[in-house]
Design an enzyme around this catalytic site. Structure first.
Site, mmCIF file in Angstrom:
data_model
loop_
_atom_site.group_PDB
_atom_site.id
_atom_site.type_symbol
_atom_site.label_atom_id
_atom_site.label_comp_id
_atom_site.label_asym_id
_atom_site.label_seq_id
_atom_site.Cartn_x
_atom_site.Cartn_y
_atom_site.Cartn_z
ATOM 1 N N CYS A 1 16.467 -16.403 -25.105
ATOM 2 C CA CYS A 1 15.195 -15.678 -25.067
ATOM 3 C C CYS A 1 14.058 -16.626 -24.708
ATOM 4 C CB CYS A 1 14.936 -15.038 -26.437
ATOM 5 S SG CYS A 1 13.329 -14.219 -26.557
ATOM 6 N N CYS B 1 -18.727 -13.947 -28.088
ATOM 7 C CA CYS B 1 -19.986 -14.678 -28.232
ATOM 8 C C CYS B 1 -19.630 -16.091 -28.686
ATOM 9 C CB CYS B 1 -20.876 -13.977 -29.252
ATOM 10 S SG CYS B 1 -22.508 -14.712 -29.417
#
Length: 316
Positions: free
Chosen positions: A167, A137
């Site tokens: 990584c 909302c």
């Protein structure tokens, strides 16, 4: 009476000073635009606009909803639905774009822009409006909208870079914070298998590297600036590893998309070698880039932490 007057003057000066500081902070943080007092009431001070009054309540054009303050992409029009509540409703967000924080009273969960912390509204679960059973909302005043056609035109003005440096979580973390970067996405490149999974790449049988595809605005940054950052957020002298992560998928590699990118990468490597660095970084033509699984995207944003095997070290 005099004490009351002095107190009012003090409060007035303090308020003006705080407001001025807020405006200066907005500028220093590079936010998309300054906020009006009405926008600030909702976005900064967590207010709520009146229901059924917002611009995007009953608005269903195709495109992307972005943060009013910083411009970060938050929601796609495909995820918007009519809940009848009086505020724009979405049953999903762009991965990593929205942060959820329980209200102090434990009654509701606030949603904010993950990039700048702007207040958006609240999220509700279990209402059954859609199959996702979720309703964001959102205050219209917290949003801006980019029509789909405009997005396509803007994408035509962007450029792409692909880097592998250990990584992909850490490389993505630093790259998406760089000025001029529109998006940074973790994925796999340089291997033999089509659409590999993380498990397959980690098995060392596909030849892929964990990499990050960066979309950037050439009017705000350039490839060389990003390439320099790449060499400064990981250790380019390490072979098939980065910190504690060991394996060929963690190799250092620049995947160039054109001859200019190749020349820039080779020039920077030569500069580093002149400084005494034994650079292990490969410079390779880019092949197909495969997007990694959702849980790898914006990993440190979701985790709320910082990289453990990457850090910025000035080398140029």
């Amino acid at each position: 009476m005099k004490k009351l007057v002095y107190m009012l003057i003090f409060v007035s000066v303090t308020f003006v000073g705080c407001a001025q500081a807020q405006k200066e902070d907005n500028k220093s943080l590079g936010y998309l635009r300054e906020l009006t007092p009405t926008e600030e009431r909702v976005i900064v001070h967590k207010g709520t606009e009146m229901p059924f009054t917002g611009k995007y309540d009953k608005f269903y054009e195709e495109g992307t909803y972005i943060c009013k303050r910083c411009g970060a992409e938050l929601y796609k029009s495909d995820d918007k639905f009519n809940s009848g509540c009086g505020w724009p409703s979405f049953d999903d967000e762009i991965p990593g774009a929205v942060k959820r924080t329980p209200d102090p009273d434990g009654m509701r969960t606030e949603i904010t822009c993950a990039k700048c912390g702007a207040h958006l509204g609240h999220v509700f679960l279990g209402e059954g409006f859609t199959t996702k059973n979720t309703r964001h909302c959102v205050n219209s005043i917290s949003l801006d909208f980019i029509p789909a056609e405009t997005s396509k035109m803007e994408m035509a003005k962007t450029d792409t870079a692909i880097f592998a440096g250990g990584c992909f979580w850490g490389v993505e973390y630093y790259m998406e914070q760089a000025p001029g970067v529109i998006s940074a996405e973790s994925g796999y490149i340089g291997g033999s298998k089509k659409n590999p999974s993380y498990r397959q790449v980690s098995s060392h049988t596909t030849g892929h590297a964990e990499a990050v595809e960066i979309i950037f605005d050439p009017s705000k940054t350039d490839y060389e600036t990003l390439a320099k950052l790449f060499f400064e957020i990981h250790d380019p002298t390490q072979v098939n590893r980065q910190g504690p992560d060991i394996g060929d998928q963690y190799r250092s590699e620049v995947f160039y998309l054109n001859e200019n990118q190749k020349q820039i990468a080779e020039k920077l490597i030569a500069q580093l070698e002149m400084k005494g660095f034994k650079v292990a970084t490969k410079v390779t033509p880019a092949t197909k880039f495969y997007e990694a699984e959702d849980y790898h995207q914006d990993y440190y944003v979701h985790k709320g932490s910082t990289p453990y095997c990457h850090k910025y070290v000035k080398r140029f």
